[in-house]
Motif scaffolding. Structure first.
Motif, PDB file in Angstrom:
ATOM      1  N   THR A  89       0.780  -1.128   0.049  1.00  0.00           N
ATOM      2  CA  THR A  89       0.011   0.051   0.061  1.00  0.00           C
ATOM      3  C   THR A  89       0.809   1.307  -0.159  1.00  0.00           C
ATOM      4  O   THR A  89       2.034   1.148   0.559  1.00  0.00           O
ATOM      5  N   ILE A  90       0.205   2.315  -0.501  1.00  0.00           N
ATOM      6  CA  ILE A  90       1.203   3.678  -0.439  1.00  0.00           C
ATOM      7  C   ILE A  90       0.184   4.615   0.545  1.00  0.00           C
ATOM      8  O   ILE A  90      -1.130   4.691   0.391  1.00  0.00           O
ATOM      9  N   VAL A  91       1.026   5.123   1.434  1.00  0.00           N
ATOM     10  CA  VAL A  91       0.079   6.259   2.252  1.00  0.00           C
ATOM     11  C   VAL A  91       0.024   7.359   1.577  1.00  0.00           C
ATOM     12  O   VAL A  91       0.820   8.236   1.531  1.00  0.00           O
ATOM     13  N   ILE A  92      -1.218   7.575   1.032  1.00  0.00           N
ATOM     14  CA  ILE A  92      -1.739   8.791   0.744  1.00  0.00           C
ATOM     15  C   ILE A  92      -2.992   9.360   0.903  1.00  0.00           C
ATOM     16  O   ILE A  92      -3.770   8.612   1.724  1.00  0.00           O
ATOM     17  N   ALA A 121      18.075   0.413  -3.418  1.00  0.00           N
ATOM     18  CA  ALA A 121      17.791   1.513  -2.302  1.00  0.00           C
ATOM     19  C   ALA A 121      16.605   1.186  -1.252  1.00  0.00           C
ATOM     20  O   ALA A 121      17.059   1.341  -0.161  1.00  0.00           O
ATOM     21  N   THR A 122      15.708   0.466  -1.650  1.00  0.00           N
ATOM     22  CA  THR A 122      14.684  -0.067  -0.637  1.00  0.00           C
ATOM     23  C   THR A 122      15.252  -0.813   0.454  1.00  0.00           C
ATOM     24  O   THR A 122      14.892  -0.694   1.613  1.00  0.00           O
ATOM     25  N   LYS A 143       8.967   7.098   2.686  1.00  0.00           N
ATOM     26  CA  LYS A 143       8.806   5.592   2.128  1.00  0.00           C
ATOM     27  C   LYS A 143       8.858   4.513   3.164  1.00  0.00           C
ATOM     28  O   LYS A 143       8.108   3.594   3.144  1.00  0.00           O
ATOM     29  N   TRP A 144       9.440   4.848   4.359  1.00  0.00           N
ATOM     30  CA  TRP A 144       9.347   3.980   5.437  1.00  0.00           C
ATOM     31  C   TRP A 144       8.006   3.661   5.983  1.00  0.00           C
ATOM     32  O   TRP A 144       7.388   2.707   6.444  1.00  0.00           O
ATOM     33  N   ARG A 145       7.081   5.051   5.894  1.00  0.00           N
ATOM     34  CA  ARG A 145       5.693   5.129   6.406  1.00  0.00           C
ATOM     35  C   ARG A 145       5.038   4.115   5.419  1.00  0.00           C
ATOM     36  O   ARG A 145       3.973   3.457   5.809  1.00  0.00           O
ATOM     37  N   ASN A 146       5.180   4.055   3.995  1.00  0.00           N
ATOM     38  CA  ASN A 146       4.682   3.386   3.212  1.00  0.00           C
ATOM     39  C   ASN A 146       4.753   1.671   3.491  1.00  0.00           C
ATOM     40  O   ASN A 146       3.971   1.007   3.395  1.00  0.00           O
ATOM     41  N   THR A 192       2.489  -1.329   4.557  1.00  0.00           N
ATOM     42  CA  THR A 192       2.337  -2.387   3.972  1.00  0.00           C
ATOM     43  C   THR A 192       2.432  -3.804   4.875  1.00  0.00           C
ATOM     44  O   THR A 192       2.043  -4.766   4.851  1.00  0.00           O
ATOM     45  N   TYR A 193       3.423  -3.246   5.725  1.00  0.00           N
ATOM     46  CA  TYR A 193       4.071  -4.464   6.872  1.00  0.00           C
ATOM     47  C   TYR A 193       2.886  -4.908   7.734  1.00  0.00           C
ATOM     48  O   TYR A 193       2.487  -6.011   7.667  1.00  0.00           O
ATOM     49  N   ARG A 194       2.142  -3.873   8.027  1.00  0.00           N
ATOM     50  CA  ARG A 194       0.972  -4.005   9.101  1.00  0.00           C
ATOM     51  C   ARG A 194       0.040  -4.754   8.366  1.00  0.00           C
ATOM     52  O   ARG A 194      -0.901  -5.814   9.016  1.00  0.00           O
ATOM     53  N   LYS A 195      -0.412  -4.694   7.218  1.00  0.00           N
ATOM     54  CA  LYS A 195      -1.620  -5.362   6.400  1.00  0.00           C
ATOM     55  C   LYS A 195      -1.101  -6.865   6.418  1.00  0.00           C
ATOM     56  O   LYS A 195      -1.975  -7.659   6.454  1.00  0.00           O
TER      57      LYS A 195
END
Length: 233
Positions: free
Chosen positions: A6-9, A39-40, A94-97, A101-104
């Motif tokens: 997911t992307i946090v937007i 890079a990620t 990027k870490w928030r995104n 995704t990790y939590r889901k």
């Protein structure tokens, strides 16, 4: 093979699909850092290594993210990736995104098992973020076990802080309220009685006015009836 990302937007997220941000200005998009897989991975490893620093109750997150950005740039340059600059806020976003995704995927792992998650960053993040505070503390003590610091902590005696007992010389509380409180209570009761009397007088005036109006209407109606009788004759 299902991968949740997911992307946090500020828009509707679609679980199981990558959300593409299209409302970014073109010039700004060109200036932003493009997160490759390499890079990620550098970001994930660096952030997880500094997780204890970020978990401190008092810390300057801005300074920590600047350190993360510097380490990511250094690792990219070690990998012969030059002419790259990633800013602290880009690492934070990027870490928030990644965290969303990790939590889901963590919720999915609870329902269906860890084998149902195929996201490439899940295992590394879950090894650090999936542990409870008790497990982290137990591991920390296990690492310190046998060391001078660990032995000092184990042999340290702590004196419990007991609550201060009440003073025995204090006079017992009187069952009767103080005089000022009683006086205040009497004044409040008197005010209530005065307000009730004023309200009663006002209601009586209203009733009197209604009766006077009714009498005036009745008298007027009687005069009109008499006048009509005279005109009829």
């Amino acid at each position: 093979m299902e991968v949740l990302e997911t992307i946090v937007i500020h828009s509707t997220e679609v679980e199981g699909k990558e959300t593409v941000v299209c409302s970014v200005d073109i010039d700004k998009a060109k200036a932003e850092f493009i997160w490759t897989l390499q890079a990620t991975w550098h970001l994930v490893n660096t952030r997880l290594e500094m997780d204890q620093a970020f978990d401190q109750p008092v810390c300057k997150k801005k300074k920590l993210w600047e350190m993360v950005a510097e380490k990511v740039i250094a690792k990219l340059r070690e990998s012969e990736v030059t002419n790259v600059t990633v800013k602290a806020y880009e690492c934070d976003l990027k870490w928030r995104n990644l965290l969303a995704t990790y939590r889901k995927n963590a919720e999915r792992a609870k329902r269906l098992g860890v084998n149902s998650v195929h996201w490439e960053f899940f295992k590394a993040m879950h090894e650090v973020l999936g542990k409870s505070r008790e497990e982290v503390e137990a591991q920390r003590r296990a690492k310190l076990s046998g060391t001078r610091v660990g032995n000092a902590m184990a042999s340290k005696r702590f004196t419990p802080i007991l609550p201060t007992p009440p003073a025995t010389s204090a006079a017992p509380c009187s069952a009767r309220p103080p005089q000022d409180v009683l006086q205040l209570y009497m004044e409040l009761q008197e005010r209530k009685m005065n307000m009730w009397a004023q309200q009663k007088a006002l209601e009586e005036r209203k009733i009197e006015a209604i009766n006077n109006l009714a009498q005036a209407i009745s008298s007027l109606a009687e005069k009109n009836s008499m006048q009509m009788s005279k005109d009829g004759h």
